[in-house]
Structures are given as structure tokens and as C-alpha cells.
Scaffold this motif. Sequence first.
Motif, PDB file in Angstrom:
ATOM      1  N   LEU A   1       0.975  -1.326  -0.202  1.00 18.25           N
ATOM      2  CA  LEU A   1      -0.090   0.121   0.114  1.00 18.25           C
ATOM      3  C   LEU A   1       0.689   1.278   0.011  1.00 18.25           C
ATOM      4  CD1 LEU A   1      -2.794  -1.016   2.383  1.00 18.25           C
ATOM      5  CD2 LEU A   1      -3.101  -0.953   0.210  1.00 18.25           C
ATOM      6  N   ALA A   2       1.750   1.363   0.906  1.00 22.76           N
ATOM      7  CA  ALA A   2       2.911   2.184   0.866  1.00 22.76           C
ATOM      8  C   ALA A   2       3.371   2.556  -0.465  1.00 22.76           C
ATOM      9  CB  ALA A   2       3.925   2.228   1.814  1.00 22.76           C
ATOM     10  N   ALA A   3       3.839   1.555  -1.075  1.00 22.43           N
ATOM     11  CA  ALA A   3       4.441   1.647  -2.412  1.00 22.43           C
ATOM     12  C   ALA A   3       3.609   2.205  -3.405  1.00 22.43           C
ATOM     13  CB  ALA A   3       5.405   0.205  -2.842  1.00 22.43           C
ATOM     14  N   ALA A   4       2.514   1.763  -3.455  1.00 19.02           N
ATOM     15  CA  ALA A   4       1.536   2.047  -4.373  1.00 19.02           C
ATOM     16  C   ALA A   4       1.166   3.565  -4.352  1.00 19.02           C
ATOM     17  CB  ALA A   4       0.182   1.050  -4.426  1.00 19.02           C
ATOM     18  N   ASP A   5       0.972   3.840  -3.080  1.00 18.13           N
ATOM     19  CA  ASP A   5       0.836   5.291  -2.974  1.00 18.13           C
ATOM     20  C   ASP A   5       2.185   6.024  -3.518  1.00 18.13           C
ATOM     21  OD1 ASP A   5      -1.200   6.397  -1.410  1.00 18.13           O
ATOM     22  OD2 ASP A   5       0.197   7.509  -0.070  1.00 18.13           O
ATOM     23  N   ALA A   6       3.192   5.816  -3.094  1.00 15.86           N
ATOM     24  CA  ALA A   6       4.445   6.609  -3.609  1.00 15.86           C
ATOM     25  C   ALA A   6       4.701   6.511  -5.181  1.00 15.86           C
ATOM     26  CB  ALA A   6       5.605   6.121  -2.774  1.00 15.86           C
ATOM     27  N   PHE A   7       4.522   5.277  -5.583  1.00 11.19           N
ATOM     28  CA  PHE A   7       4.851   5.048  -7.088  1.00 11.19           C
ATOM     29  C   PHE A   7       3.651   5.793  -7.966  1.00 11.19           C
ATOM     30  CE2 PHE A   7       6.629   0.495  -6.492  1.00 11.19           C
ATOM     31  CZ  PHE A   7       7.706   0.987  -6.140  1.00 11.19           C
ATOM     32  N   ALA A   8       2.493   5.769  -7.520  1.00 12.56           N
ATOM     33  CA  ALA A   8       1.506   6.623  -8.210  1.00 12.56           C
ATOM     34  C   ALA A   8       1.687   8.007  -7.934  1.00 12.56           C
ATOM     35  CB  ALA A   8       0.012   6.232  -7.439  1.00 12.56           C
ATOM     36  N   GLN A   9       2.336   8.607  -6.941  1.00  7.04           N
ATOM     37  CA  GLN A   9       2.312   9.968  -6.727  1.00  7.04           C
ATOM     38  C   GLN A   9       3.555  10.394  -7.395  1.00  7.04           C
ATOM     39  OE1 GLN A   9       3.101  11.851  -2.490  1.00  7.04           O
ATOM     40  NE2 GLN A   9       0.790  11.105  -2.599  1.00  7.04           N
ATOM     41  N   ARG A  10       4.705   9.704  -7.412  1.00 10.97           N
ATOM     42  CA  ARG A  10       6.056  10.311  -7.839  1.00 10.97           C
ATOM     43  C   ARG A  10       6.553   9.375  -9.141  1.00 10.97           C
ATOM     44  NH1 ARG A  10       8.949  11.489  -2.054  1.00 10.97           N
ATOM     45  NH2 ARG A  10       7.039  11.655  -0.851  1.00 10.97           N
ATOM     46  N   GLY A  11       6.161   8.122  -9.333  1.00 14.23           N
ATOM     47  CA  GLY A  11       6.791   7.350 -10.333  1.00 14.23           C
ATOM     48  C   GLY A  11       7.555   6.500  -9.393  1.00 14.23           C
ATOM     49  N   PHE A  12       8.018   5.392 -10.313  1.00 15.91           N
ATOM     50  CA  PHE A  12       8.699   4.425  -9.365  1.00 15.91           C
ATOM     51  C   PHE A  12      10.261   4.764  -9.435  1.00 15.91           C
ATOM     52  CE2 PHE A  12      11.848   0.804 -10.613  1.00 15.91           C
ATOM     53  CZ  PHE A  12      11.437   0.012  -9.668  1.00 15.91           C
ATOM     54  N   HIS A  13      10.850   5.489 -10.345  1.00 19.08           N
ATOM     55  CA  HIS A  13      12.244   5.935 -10.273  1.00 19.08           C
ATOM     56  C   HIS A  13      12.290   6.997  -9.056  1.00 19.08           C
ATOM     57  CE1 HIS A  13      13.654   3.496 -13.559  1.00 19.08           C
ATOM     58  NE2 HIS A  13      14.588   3.104 -12.683  1.00 19.08           N
ATOM     59  N   ALA A  14      11.278   7.761  -9.079  1.00 21.01           N
ATOM     60  CA  ALA A  14      11.411   8.796  -7.906  1.00 21.01           C
ATOM     61  C   ALA A  14      11.123   8.712  -6.789  1.00 21.01           C
ATOM     62  CB  ALA A  14      10.492  10.223  -8.618  1.00 21.01           C
ATOM     63  N   THR A  15      10.718   7.559  -6.566  1.00 24.73           N
ATOM     64  CA  THR A  15      10.248   7.006  -5.044  1.00 24.73           C
ATOM     65  C   THR A  15      11.570   6.137  -4.749  1.00 24.73           C
ATOM     66  OG1 THR A  15       7.798   6.600  -5.670  1.00 24.73           O
ATOM     67  CG2 THR A  15       8.887   5.317  -3.910  1.00 24.73           C
ATOM     68  N   THR A  16      11.934   6.464  -3.448  1.00 22.06           N
ATOM     69  CA  THR A  16      13.000   5.693  -2.814  1.00 22.06           C
ATOM     70  C   THR A  16      12.638   4.486  -1.700  1.00 22.06           C
ATOM     71  OG1 THR A  16      13.165   7.167  -0.601  1.00 22.06           O
ATOM     72  CG2 THR A  16      14.348   7.990  -2.646  1.00 22.06           C
ATOM     73  N   THR A  17      13.670   3.606  -1.584  1.00 21.23           N
ATOM     74  CA  THR A  17      12.962   2.653  -0.754  1.00 21.23           C
ATOM     75  C   THR A  17      12.862   3.188   0.800  1.00 21.23           C
ATOM     76  OG1 THR A  17      15.367   1.914  -0.294  1.00 21.23           O
ATOM     77  CG2 THR A  17      14.198   0.772  -2.040  1.00 21.23           C
ATOM     78  N   ARG A  18      13.492   4.290   1.163  1.00 20.92           N
ATOM     79  CA  ARG A  18      13.251   4.805   2.241  1.00 20.92           C
ATOM     80  C   ARG A  18      11.896   5.486   2.499  1.00 20.92           C
ATOM     81  NH1 ARG A  18      18.534   4.791   1.394  1.00 20.92           N
ATOM     82  NH2 ARG A  18      20.180   4.764   2.991  1.00 20.92           N
ATOM     83  N   ASP A  19      11.846   6.138   1.342  1.00 18.93           N
ATOM     84  CA  ASP A  19       9.955   6.512   1.321  1.00 18.93           C
ATOM     85  C   ASP A  19       9.014   5.471   1.777  1.00 18.93           C
ATOM     86  OD1 ASP A  19       9.984   9.291   0.313  1.00 18.93           O
ATOM     87  OD2 ASP A  19       9.995   8.591  -2.007  1.00 18.93           O
ATOM     88  N   ILE A  20       9.244   4.365   0.824  1.00 19.72           N
ATOM     89  CA  ILE A  20       8.378   3.243   1.312  1.00 19.72           C
ATOM     90  C   ILE A  20       8.259   2.863   2.583  1.00 19.72           C
ATOM     91  CG2 ILE A  20       7.739   0.761   0.284  1.00 19.72           C
ATOM     92  CD1 ILE A  20       9.211   1.806  -2.548  1.00 19.72           C
ATOM     93  N   ALA A  21       9.481   2.623   3.031  1.00 17.18           N
ATOM     94  CA  ALA A  21       9.673   2.072   4.365  1.00 17.18           C
ATOM     95  C   ALA A  21       9.184   2.790   5.463  1.00 17.18           C
ATOM     96  CB  ALA A  21      11.231   1.715   4.529  1.00 17.18           C
ATOM     97  N   SER A  22       9.277   4.262   5.297  1.00 17.00           N
ATOM     98  CA  SER A  22       8.912   4.960   6.332  1.00 17.00           C
ATOM     99  C   SER A  22       7.437   5.143   6.273  1.00 17.00           C
ATOM    100  CB  SER A  22       9.475   6.449   6.363  1.00 17.00           C
ATOM    101  OG  SER A  22       8.957   7.227   5.277  1.00 17.00           O
ATOM    102  N   ARG A  23       6.759   5.272   5.208  1.00 12.93           N
ATOM    103  CA  ARG A  23       5.330   5.258   5.178  1.00 12.93           C
ATOM    104  C   ARG A  23       4.715   4.085   5.645  1.00 12.93           C
ATOM    105  NH1 ARG A  23       3.085   8.278   0.047  1.00 12.93           N
ATOM    106  NH2 ARG A  23       4.715   9.244  -0.754  1.00 12.93           N
ATOM    107  N   ALA A  24       5.416   2.756   5.611  1.00 11.75           N
ATOM    108  CA  ALA A  24       5.034   1.469   6.154  1.00 11.75           C
ATOM    109  C   ALA A  24       5.240   1.489   7.522  1.00 11.75           C
ATOM    110  CB  ALA A  24       5.407   0.217   5.205  1.00 11.75           C
TER     111      ALA A  24
END
Lengths: 235, 235
Positions: free
Chosen positions: B47-70
Motif C-alpha cells: 500500500l505504501a509503495a502503491a501510494d508513492a509510485f502513483a504519486q511520484r513514479g517508480f524511479h522518483a520513489t526511494t526505498t526509504r520513502d516506502i519503508a517510512s510510509r509503512a
Amino acid sequence: MRAYGMLSTVPSTTPLSESTLLAALAPAGGRQSAVGDVSDTAVRIMLAAADAFAQRGFHATTTRDIASRAGLSPAGVYVHFTSKEVLLFELSRRGHERARDLLVEAAAAADSPTEALRAIIGGFSRWHAEHYELGRIVQFEFRHLRPEHRDAVLGLRKEIDQVVAGVLRDGVDTGEFAVTDVPATALALLSMAIDVARWYTPDVRRTPAAIEATYGELAFRLVRPGEALAASVLS
Amino acid sequence: MRAYGMLSTVPSTTPLSESTLLAALAPAGGRQSAVGDVSDTAVRIMLAAADAFAQRGFHATTTRDIASRAGLSPAGVYVHFTSKEVLLFELSRRGHERARDLLVEAAAAADSPTEALRAIIGGFSRWHAEHYELGRIVQFEFRHLRPEHRDAVLGLRKEIDQVVAGVLRDGVDTGEFAVTDVPATALALLSMAIDVARWYTPDVRRTPAAIEATYGELAFRLVRPGEALAASVLS
DNA sequence: GTCTATATCCTGATAGAC
DNA sequence: GTCTATCAGGATATAGAC
């Protein structure tokens, strides 16, 4: 776009048949360098960036990518563009302007709303095939612009919307079209054409010319009156 | 999708009315955890990754983004997914499967090709609005998959194409539709629906339900016979 | 205007304790 | 299964010679 036939000395197919990315970046009457007022090196950088952005996306493209494709050192790019995002903006702005000009000219050159609709949707679809690289940047890298650049491009996008909505309203007025929701129909028509940039590649069987014909026809099918309404108009 | 009416006990609107991203990730009958066979933490990450990928795109999303959202440390993600790209693939695969299932069920539940077309294009459009985040990932982050994952997803995309083309062919057979180029028309119909994910946000005035109705209607307009052909069918 | 060299920071992913 | 700490490399952008 309401003065049908007034500008018919401009053939609607000429601006639609240009086939190089360079042509898509050039303003209609540009002459000094290949693309308006910028240096040849800047053009080389834009072409390299357009290629890379379309192929891999903005964030997956590195400034080293762009520089080496343009035959420059990584630092060489920054003499011409102050950042990677500015480079995206320049491509996006020029692409939007070119697409808008095509629509405006095609609509103005048509003799009727029906012809105008075929010309603008067919032409817009063809443009997204022939220049699918620039088309992808224009349509799918938009969100990676910084807010001020996004705003600048948004104005151009609204102009494009207005051309389509205007043709639809004209056709409703003359009775050639039966459209219940003009904004929704305009959006759907643009969606069909925009999405061409997503699926088109030179490998695909359909040619840009075939796409132009098919989508021009589909556009008309979407707005033509139904049986009952057609009968009442004819009687 | 050819046995119209056979599965009409499955109401076509039920699977289309789910409104959470979680529902879009869940298989129709999943029960163990919220999403099939994966742990709740893995779901949170998705869910966190979906949010981030949709908002910023795959390459603009960092694994730290995803982790902290989760609510995890950066390392915590890698227990559940071996790479960022695998996470994209999981989202993409589940999204495609869900979208395909909706189409197949909607087509099967319809009593006629006309109803089927309205249901699949209206429903597909609505899905791209309600689940525009997952929709963007499915439609616009596709090229960032590694080749083997792209191939896996391509199979699902072809199935989706086939549902639409099948309904069109059925309608041509019954005389309800007049379509000269079935593949091109199927592609254009899908384009209209797919593009919803690009422009839709919750801020927009149109509701997903309104989009369903509008696009179902537009789809039929695109394929209905013209006056002459309609007359010959009726006589 | 272009280069080489580099500053500064961030990236995906891993090691190993608990 | 989650953490802290960190690796090894890559990112954008700049400094300063020519």
C-alpha cells in the motif's frame, strides 16, 4: 477555429506530415538555427534528452546519459540548461506549443465542424505516433515538472482542450453532431489520441497515416447523431 | 464472455463498487489475510509503495520513502520483497489480474453485447478512477519492469484486449454493432478508459460513478450502426 | 564553451545484533 | 522479523583550467 474555410490556404495536412523530432520541436516559421533562437548544441542536447526521457523516463535518465548522447562531457550540458528539470520543461513547453498549433491550424483550415473534427483528432493522433517520443514527454512526464513550470504548461493544455470543445460546440450548433456532454466528449477524444503515444512504437503494424484516418473516423462516430435525432434534423 | 445471461446471478456492479486500494489488490475470494497469501506487513508495504509510485513514479520513489510510509526501517522492506522492482511487479501483476477479472465477470454477467460493452468499458473506466493510484502503476510504470516481469504482465494485457475484442465481435455478429476495424476500435475504447487514470484525482468534479455512466454511453456511441445500416437491420 | 576533476548528497541493498 | 549501521556506487551540479 470558428471561421471554417477562412484560412483554407493553409493545407491541414502539411503541418501533420513532418516526421522528425527536430521538426516537432521547431516552431512553424523558425529559421535562424534548426529550432528557433537556440544554438545547435542546445538542440543536440534537447534531442538527446528527448530520446532518453521517452525511452526511460525523466528520473531514470541521468545527466551523464544526456551528455554522452549529445557528445558532451557531463558538465557541458549546464552551459545550455541550468538543470535537468529545465531541460524537461523546454521540451514539454515546445511540444505542447507545437501540438496546440497543429490543432488550431487544422481546425481553422477545415470547411465544416465535421471536417475540423476529423482533422484535429486524426492529426493529433498522428502527431502522437510520429512524434511518440516527444508525445510521451508531453503527456506522461508532466508531473515531474516543478510547480511553476507545471503551471506554465497547464495553460497550454487548456488551450488544446478549448480547440476540441469549440469544434464540438460548433458541430452541435450546425446539427452535424449530437453531443450530450461536450467537456466529457472532448476529454474522451483527447484520451484516444494521447494514449497513442503510450502504445505506439515504430515496430507496430499501424502507420501514422493509418492512425490518422482511423482515429479521425472514430472521432466522428463518437459524435454523429443517432437515428432518431438524425431524422428530426433532416425533416 | 460469450455466454450472455449465463452468469447473471453475479450482479455486474458489485465488483465495480469497491473503493479502497486494498480491495483492488485483493483477489475476489481472498480470506486468509487482507490480500491473499501475504502477510499484513507485506500488504502495508504494498500500500505504501502503491501510494508513492502513483504519486511520484517508480524511479522518483526511494526505498526509504516506502519503508517510512509503512512504518519500517529501510532494511525492513527487504524481508518481504527482494528488490524495489519486485515490489513494482507484485503491484502490477495484482492490479492487472484484478482489472482483467472485472472485465471478464462484467462481460459474462451481461445479457447482450450492448450491455456487455457498457459494463466493461464503464466498469474499466470507473476502476481507473476509483483505483487511479493502482491504475497509474498498471498503465504507466509498466516499462520500468525488468524484461521477464514485463513478459509476464504482457500476457495479462493481452487477455484484457481479448475480452473487449470478443464483445465487439459478438455485437457485430448480432447486428447490434457496426465496427469496421475491431482491433483498432478495441484499442481506442481501452485508451479512453486507461487515460482516466492519468487525469483523474479525487479533486476532480466527476465522480467514479458518473465516469462509469458517461464512458459506458460513449463506448456504445462509438460502435452503434449508422442510419443506413440501422435501417437495413431493422427492415 | 568545453573540458577534467570533484563536492555533496543520496541511492538500493546488505551485515549482523537482538 | 525488525532493527542500527554501513557498504559501494551513482546522482546532480559546480569549480576552475584552457
